[in-house]
Design a protein around this motif. Structure first.
Motif, PDB file in Angstrom:
ATOM      1  N   LEU A   1       0.822  -1.209   0.000  1.00  0.00           N
ATOM      2  CA  LEU A   1       0.000   0.000   0.000  1.00  0.00           C
ATOM      3  C   LEU A   1       0.859   1.263   0.000  1.00  0.00           C
ATOM      4  O   LEU A   1       0.548   2.238  -0.699  1.00  0.00           O
ATOM      5  CB  LEU A   1      -0.938  -0.002   1.203  1.00  0.00           C
ATOM      6  CG  LEU A   1      -2.025  -1.085   1.214  1.00  0.00           C
ATOM      7  CD1 LEU A   1      -2.847  -1.007   2.492  1.00  0.00           C
ATOM      8  CD2 LEU A   1      -2.931  -0.967  -0.003  1.00  0.00           C
TER       9      LEU A   1
ATOM     10  N   TRP B   1      -4.593  -2.561  -3.080  1.00  0.00           N
ATOM     11  CA  TRP B   1      -5.249  -3.740  -2.519  1.00  0.00           C
ATOM     12  C   TRP B   1      -5.392  -4.849  -3.555  1.00  0.00           C
ATOM     13  O   TRP B   1      -5.240  -6.033  -3.224  1.00  0.00           O
ATOM     14  CB  TRP B   1      -6.616  -3.368  -1.936  1.00  0.00           C
ATOM     15  CG  TRP B   1      -6.531  -2.801  -0.563  1.00  0.00           C
ATOM     16  CD1 TRP B   1      -6.720  -1.514  -0.176  1.00  0.00           C
ATOM     17  CD2 TRP B   1      -6.187  -3.520   0.630  1.00  0.00           C
ATOM     18  NE1 TRP B   1      -6.526  -1.371   1.179  1.00  0.00           N
ATOM     19  CE2 TRP B   1      -6.209  -2.598   1.702  1.00  0.00           C
ATOM     20  CE3 TRP B   1      -5.865  -4.849   0.907  1.00  0.00           C
ATOM     21  CZ2 TRP B   1      -5.917  -2.956   3.014  1.00  0.00           C
ATOM     22  CZ3 TRP B   1      -5.581  -5.222   2.212  1.00  0.00           C
ATOM     23  CH2 TRP B   1      -5.610  -4.282   3.254  1.00  0.00           C
TER      24      TRP B   1
ATOM     25  N   SER C   1      -5.272   3.365  -3.405  1.00  0.00           N
ATOM     26  CA  SER C   1      -5.759   2.367  -2.453  1.00  0.00           C
ATOM     27  C   SER C   1      -6.369   1.173  -3.180  1.00  0.00           C
ATOM     28  O   SER C   1      -6.106   0.008  -2.831  1.00  0.00           O
ATOM     29  CB  SER C   1      -6.783   2.999  -1.520  1.00  0.00           C
ATOM     30  OG  SER C   1      -7.274   2.051  -0.595  1.00  0.00           O
TER      31      SER C   1
END
Length: 399
Positions: free
Chosen positions: A317, A339, A335
């Motif tokens: 991240l 992920w 983000s």
């Protein structure tokens, strides 16, 4: 019972238990069937079922049954790795080389450093480093395991989230493809056997020449013949790499990497991946579960898995967020991408299996890595789905 009957009992367990857990438990949102199959493999392994019901475990999973299962598992995972190699889209990565290079480099390098630091902490105590491994191999291997993105599972997840064929999905595939090349390159470095360096150099030179001839041949064949010749090529490359000491999985990846995706119908390739996952990959997951162990104690293994999970997730991240700032991405975009690139199951498990085969890590370290891979993969969809719902306009961004 004879070996054939015991083998069929094992196959019933392999296919029935994960499906029942997945279907009756309705786990699809946070644990797709592939993740449930891996977890069931762990439950059926010596560390859980073998401890709880040792007589039953030794009755079903005899050496003859395990040997038969391993043969199926080897071929299944070789096909899967070859498909991952075929699906590398290096042309697109080259067209967007600045963006792809920055993102892929940070998405791989940052968790690699975090994972290497975690591996250094693990080396402070005994029981993690394999009998044939050196400290640098362990640190680099565990660090790379934290940095891996499982391209085949990433594709499955992006299909589920309806972004695979969208611009953002194609961008993520570019990043993952570049990281895949680095992953297998680092693995080849870790496995480099200096006592057999001549044999390994001979393999690489021979592979380069034969691959050039192979590509010329494939371009002339009809698509029907290409599928069959590809499997022959897969077996040959796997044999050559294993003979050279680089492991047959490195050969399987190389076999796919020199093939062009456009040689094959994309729908048929998707179906092949689906059918391999359905028909034979569950055997690999069971074989993986049979290699887990808790001899170091459950607390130590879970602590190591938690440490590796934090290193993996935080590193990925942070790396992608830095890339997003450099490239000027919209808020929330980093983000989502971070992920999705966190998906680890399969390729990382294959990677860890190879390290265990070469005795660079112990069974305890392998179990910790396996738990980390499962946990990080289970986090992906629950973390990404709500973000996509809020930031749906990001899907259409091509760069």
């Amino acid at each position: 019972m004879n070996t054939t009957e015991l083998f069929l009992i094992a196959m019933m367990l392999i296919f029935a238990l994960p499906w029942l857990i997945w279907r009756l438990g309705r786990t699809e949102y946070y644990a797709p069937l592939v993740v449930v199959q891996i977890l069931t493999g762990i439950l059926l392994g010596p560390g859980v079922l073998g401890q709880a019901f040792p007589d039953y475990y030794s009755f079903v999973f005899t050496p003859g049954v395990i040997q038969s299962l391993n043969g199926i598992a080897w071929w299944a995972v070789m096909i899967f790795v070859m498909i991952a190699g075929v699906e590398l889209d290096l042309k697109q990565a080259w067209q967007h080389r600045r963006e792809s290079g920055i993102t892929a480099g940070l998405a791989l390098g940052t968790p690699l450093l975090f994972g290497a630091a975690a591996a250094g902490v693990m080396l402070l105590s005994d029981g993690w480093l394999g009998s044939q491994g050196q400290s640098w191999q362990f640190v680099l291997g565990v660090g790379m395991a934290c940095a891996v993105t499982a391209l085949p599972i990433l594709i499955l997840f992006m299909e589920k989230l309806a972004v695979l064929r969208q611009p953002i999905g194609q961008r993520i595939l570019r990043y993952a493809s570049l990281d895949d090349i680095a992953i297998w390159g680092v693995l080849a470095l870790i496995l480099m056997d200096w006592t057999r360096v001549g044999r390994q150099l001979f393999f690489l030179l021979a592979f380069a020449l034969i691959a050039w001839l192979f590509r010329k041949l494939m371009a002339r064949l009809s698509e029907g013949d290409r599928w069959y010749v590809a499997l022959i090529w897969l077996a040959a490359c796997g044999f050559g790499a294993d003979w050279a000491g680089l492991h047959f999985m490195v050969g399987a990846f190389l076999a796919g990497a020199v093939m062009e995706a456009e040689w094959f119908d994309q729908e048929k390739m998707d179906q092949l991946r689906h059918h391999v996952l359905l028909v034979v990959m569950p055997v690999f997951f069971l074989s993986t579960g049979l290699r887990t162990t808790w001899t170091m104690g459950g607390e130590a293994v879970f602590f190591a898995a938690g440490l590796l999970l934090v290193a993996s997730v935080a590193g990925k991240l942070i790396g992608v967020r830095i890339a997003g700032r450099v490239l000027g991405w919209a808020p929330g975009e980093a983000s989502i991408i971070g992920w999705l690139l966190q998906t680890k199951a399969l390729i990382m498990i294959i990677f860890a299996n190879i390290l265990l085969d070469r005795e660079i890590i112990t069974s305890g370290a392998f179990t910790a890595l396996l738990l980390m891979a499962v946990a990080s993969t289970m986090l992906t969809v629950p973390m990404v789905a709500p973000k996509l719902a809020r930031l749906r306009e990001l899907i259409g961004r091509s760069a």
